[in-house]
Design a protein around this motif. Sequence first.
Motif, PDB file in Angstrom:
ATOM      1  N   LEU A 294      54.387  50.189  23.695  1.00  0.00           N
ATOM      2  CA  LEU A 294      53.048  50.134  24.251  1.00  0.00           C
ATOM      3  C   LEU A 294      52.385  48.767  24.184  1.00  0.00           C
ATOM      4  CD1 LEU A 294      51.689  53.474  22.776  1.00  0.00           C
ATOM      5  CD2 LEU A 294      52.194  53.019  25.168  1.00  0.00           C
ATOM      6  N   ARG A 295      52.673  48.035  23.137  1.00  0.00           N
ATOM      7  CA  ARG A 295      51.851  46.855  22.904  1.00  0.00           C
ATOM      8  C   ARG A 295      52.143  45.760  23.927  1.00  0.00           C
ATOM      9  NH1 ARG A 295      53.901  42.545  19.773  1.00  0.00           N
ATOM     10  NH2 ARG A 295      56.110  42.749  19.295  1.00  0.00           N
ATOM     11  N   ASP A 296      51.125  44.959  24.173  1.00  0.00           N
ATOM     12  CA  ASP A 296      51.247  43.840  25.093  1.00  0.00           C
ATOM     13  C   ASP A 296      51.704  42.618  24.295  1.00  0.00           C
ATOM     14  OD1 ASP A 296      50.849  41.623  26.677  1.00  0.00           O
ATOM     15  OD2 ASP A 296      49.074  42.458  27.652  1.00  0.00           O
TER      16      ASP A 296
ATOM     17  N   PRO B  29      42.976  43.951  14.998  1.00  0.00           N
ATOM     18  CA  PRO B  29      42.181  44.435  16.120  1.00  0.00           C
ATOM     19  C   PRO B  29      40.887  45.076  15.628  1.00  0.00           C
ATOM     20  CG  PRO B  29      44.096  45.850  15.769  1.00  0.00           C
ATOM     21  CD  PRO B  29      44.259  44.655  14.865  1.00  0.00           C
ATOM     22  N   GLY B  30      39.822  44.821  16.361  1.00  0.00           N
ATOM     23  CA  GLY B  30      38.534  45.385  15.978  1.00  0.00           C
ATOM     24  C   GLY B  30      37.618  45.398  17.174  1.00  0.00           C
ATOM     25  N   THR B  31      36.485  46.066  17.005  1.00  0.00           N
ATOM     26  CA  THR B  31      35.492  46.088  18.069  1.00  0.00           C
ATOM     27  C   THR B  31      34.175  46.538  17.480  1.00  0.00           C
ATOM     28  OG1 THR B  31      35.005  46.853  20.307  1.00  0.00           O
ATOM     29  CG2 THR B  31      35.847  48.476  18.774  1.00  0.00           C
ATOM     30  N   PHE B  32      33.154  46.455  18.310  1.00  0.00           N
ATOM     31  CA  PHE B  32      31.864  46.987  17.871  1.00  0.00           C
ATOM     32  C   PHE B  32      31.762  48.449  18.246  1.00  0.00           C
ATOM     33  CE2 PHE B  32      30.883  42.453  17.894  1.00  0.00           C
ATOM     34  CZ  PHE B  32      30.239  42.354  16.674  1.00  0.00           C
ATOM     35  N   LEU B  33      31.067  49.183  17.418  1.00  0.00           N
ATOM     36  CA  LEU B  33      30.839  50.602  17.659  1.00  0.00           C
ATOM     37  C   LEU B  33      29.856  50.762  18.811  1.00  0.00           C
ATOM     38  CD1 LEU B  33      31.339  53.498  16.529  1.00  0.00           C
ATOM     39  CD2 LEU B  33      29.348  53.133  15.065  1.00  0.00           C
TER      40      LEU B  33
ATOM     41  N   SER C  77      40.255  53.710  18.239  1.00  0.00           N
ATOM     42  CA  SER C  77      41.191  53.986  19.335  1.00  0.00           C
ATOM     43  C   SER C  77      40.927  53.060  20.515  1.00  0.00           C
ATOM     44  CB  SER C  77      41.048  55.439  19.789  1.00  0.00           C
ATOM     45  OG  SER C  77      41.415  56.309  18.758  1.00  0.00           O
ATOM     46  N   ARG C  78      39.671  52.877  20.834  1.00  0.00           N
ATOM     47  CA  ARG C  78      39.330  52.005  21.955  1.00  0.00           C
ATOM     48  C   ARG C  78      39.784  50.571  21.685  1.00  0.00           C
ATOM     49  NH1 ARG C  78      34.988  49.156  22.466  1.00  0.00           N
ATOM     50  NH2 ARG C  78      33.779  50.386  20.984  1.00  0.00           N
ATOM     51  N   SER C  79      39.548  50.097  20.468  1.00  0.00           N
ATOM     52  CA  SER C  79      39.920  48.710  20.184  1.00  0.00           C
ATOM     53  C   SER C  79      41.435  48.537  20.275  1.00  0.00           C
ATOM     54  CB  SER C  79      39.410  48.284  18.809  1.00  0.00           C
ATOM     55  OG  SER C  79      40.174  48.866  17.780  1.00  0.00           O
ATOM     56  N   LEU C  80      42.186  49.519  19.831  1.00  0.00           N
ATOM     57  CA  LEU C  80      43.639  49.397  19.910  1.00  0.00           C
ATOM     58  C   LEU C  80      44.094  49.450  21.355  1.00  0.00           C
ATOM     59  CD1 LEU C  80      44.858  51.583  16.926  1.00  0.00           C
ATOM     60  CD2 LEU C  80      44.282  49.173  17.009  1.00  0.00           C
ATOM     61  N   SER C  81      43.446  50.305  22.108  1.00  0.00           N
ATOM     62  CA  SER C  81      43.833  50.438  23.508  1.00  0.00           C
ATOM     63  C   SER C  81      43.515  49.171  24.287  1.00  0.00           C
ATOM     64  CB  SER C  81      43.113  51.659  24.070  1.00  0.00           C
ATOM     65  OG  SER C  81      43.018  51.575  25.447  1.00  0.00           O
TER      66      SER C  81
ATOM     67  N   VAL D  65      47.674  49.795  22.805  1.00  0.00           N
ATOM     68  CA  VAL D  65      48.294  50.792  21.942  1.00  0.00           C
ATOM     69  C   VAL D  65      47.368  51.986  21.776  1.00  0.00           C
ATOM     70  CG1 VAL D  65      48.850  51.204  19.521  1.00  0.00           C
ATOM     71  CG2 VAL D  65      49.759  49.190  20.693  1.00  0.00           C
ATOM     72  N   THR D  66      47.946  53.177  21.699  1.00  0.00           N
ATOM     73  CA  THR D  66      47.161  54.374  21.447  1.00  0.00           C
ATOM     74  C   THR D  66      47.236  54.708  19.958  1.00  0.00           C
ATOM     75  OG1 THR D  66      47.879  55.147  23.602  1.00  0.00           O
ATOM     76  CG2 THR D  66      46.801  56.740  22.163  1.00  0.00           C
ATOM     77  N   GLY D  67      46.103  54.746  19.312  1.00  0.00           N
ATOM     78  CA  GLY D  67      46.073  55.050  17.886  1.00  0.00           C
ATOM     79  C   GLY D  67      46.366  56.508  17.630  1.00  0.00           C
ATOM     80  N   ARG D  68      46.649  56.835  16.412  1.00  0.00           N
ATOM     81  CA  ARG D  68      47.001  58.208  16.088  1.00  0.00           C
ATOM     82  C   ARG D  68      45.964  58.908  15.215  1.00  0.00           C
ATOM     83  NH1 ARG D  68      53.289  59.409  15.236  1.00  0.00           N
ATOM     84  NH2 ARG D  68      53.117  58.136  13.378  1.00  0.00           N
ATOM     85  N   ASP D  69      45.749  58.375  14.051  1.00  0.00           N
ATOM     86  CA  ASP D  69      44.874  59.075  13.120  1.00  0.00           C
ATOM     87  C   ASP D  69      44.243  58.056  12.190  1.00  0.00           C
ATOM     88  OD1 ASP D  69      43.597  60.984  11.613  1.00  0.00           O
ATOM     89  OD2 ASP D  69      45.338  61.337  10.331  1.00  0.00           O
ATOM     90  N   PRO D  70      43.325  57.248  12.711  1.00  0.00           N
ATOM     91  CA  PRO D  70      42.752  56.198  11.884  1.00  0.00           C
ATOM     92  C   PRO D  70      42.014  56.794  10.684  1.00  0.00           C
ATOM     93  CG  PRO D  70      41.470  56.472  13.885  1.00  0.00           C
ATOM     94  CD  PRO D  70      42.704  57.304  14.045  1.00  0.00           C
TER      95      PRO D  70
END
Lengths: 230, 230
Positions: free
Chosen positions: A127-129, A64-68, A79-83, A88-93
């Motif tokens: 959580l995950r789809d 999973p990834g995304t642009f900043l 966190s946004r990309s995981l969500s 999924v809600t990330g914890r402490d990347p």
Amino acid sequence: MEPDQPYRDASGRTLADYPRPSVAVDTAVLTVIPATPGVPPSLAVLLVRRDPAASGGRAGWALPGTFLHRGETLADAVSRSLSVKAGVTGRDPQQLHVFDDPDRDDRGWVLSVAHLDVLTHAELDALRDPRLTRLAPAGARLRLPYDHAAILALAVDRLRTEYATGADPRRLLGAAFTMTDLRAVHEAVAGRPLQKDTFRRFMVDQLDELAHITAGRVGRPARLYAHRPA
Amino acid sequence: MEPDQPYRDASGRTLADYPRPSVAVDTAVLTVIPATPGVPPSLAVLLVRRDPAASGGRAGWALPGTFLHRGETLADAVSRSLSVKAGVTGRDPQQLHVFDDPDRDDRGWVLSVAHLDVLTHAELDALRDPRLTRLAPAGARLRLPYDHAAILALAVDRLRTEYATGADPRRLLGAAFTMTDLRAVHEAVAGRPLQKDTFRRFMVDQLDELAHITAGRVGRPARLYAHRPA
DNA sequence: GAAATAGTGTCTGTAAGACACTATCGG
DNA sequence: CCGATAGTGTCTTACAGACACTATTTC
């Protein structure tokens, strides 16, 4: 977010007048799949279906990834990309490395900041789809796009280093666990069996010993331990 | 550098249509200043005069840094910044961390990728421009702008970790050196005295023992060693 | 010989690796 | 009692820390 009077350099230009890269985050979300009868626990990585538009029409799986986005920290973007991509809600990347080859992405000039995040299997599976994601063995040589195989290798390596220094530092175990539970998690992370006696002696004084004892199972009941608050 | 047919996403926009941060590199260039009579060797960091325009007219010293240019890798940008701002040629810059607070730079949205580079004092002093640069003690709590104090602390920590694992891994010593020379460098990096005997026993089988011996100085002559080719 | 620096012998404590033993349950 | 799992005693090896000793030079 830009100041009213933007900064101008000696040639009168603002920062926006110079070419800037796109910045992405890519995250190796690792977890330990608990043991099932006959199968030892195993280290797994969360993969998401690739956006077919972004991958030139080719299907496949990726980290999973995304642009900043503007105003975001890298951890926010993770966190946004995981969500968004996995539910999924990330914890402490945790940052691993910046991948900076100017030609690494054929969509343009894209830097990628690789991250590691760790979740329990319970959190992840609740959580995950399942239509968008799957869990793949983290040790296997997976065929992944971009630098994702390198990111995964870095992430596994980092997690192994962490787990070599203490008792379940990412808190994959719950409030009470036996020494065998703890060892199983460490073996899954390490990818190899660990000595029962040496392991116990190293761990026992980093844990709080509970009064309770397991019961009802075959064999001698086991003492229960808890993470030290720290 | 952009492809002729730029990639367009589902909404028909290219990467350039989304806001992007400026990306900078900042480098802690560390070196060990050799001992002078009565003064032990010491760990030092290269500082450059701040561009007064970029720092709101305030003078001061900072770590060398620059913005990433199109087509460049981060390592390229580090080398360029050292060359332009200090007259120094970098060797092998190593990424430490991305500083990503959206408000960390009042000129705008700027990510900074912190780096560590290590040079010998001879290289550094032969090349650097003394009007633009100075060497400051790396252990001291220096007053530095932005996140530069944090970068310096990370860099020193990383170097200490490296030097704890082997004999002068950054090759700060020349072709032949005594065990005392080696220990002095390691003590400068570690920032504390090290045991003579334990140090020797740890290092001796990682080095090539030379036939030559020091001579002409007070005391028993010392055996000379060389780095193992690796 | 005195001062100075280089290098070693050796003891102690700690910890990992390895092996085998004891302990306590369900059946 | 047997099978199964939990937990320990103990031997070996390795190595860091510490101390004191020996070795070889200049003056």
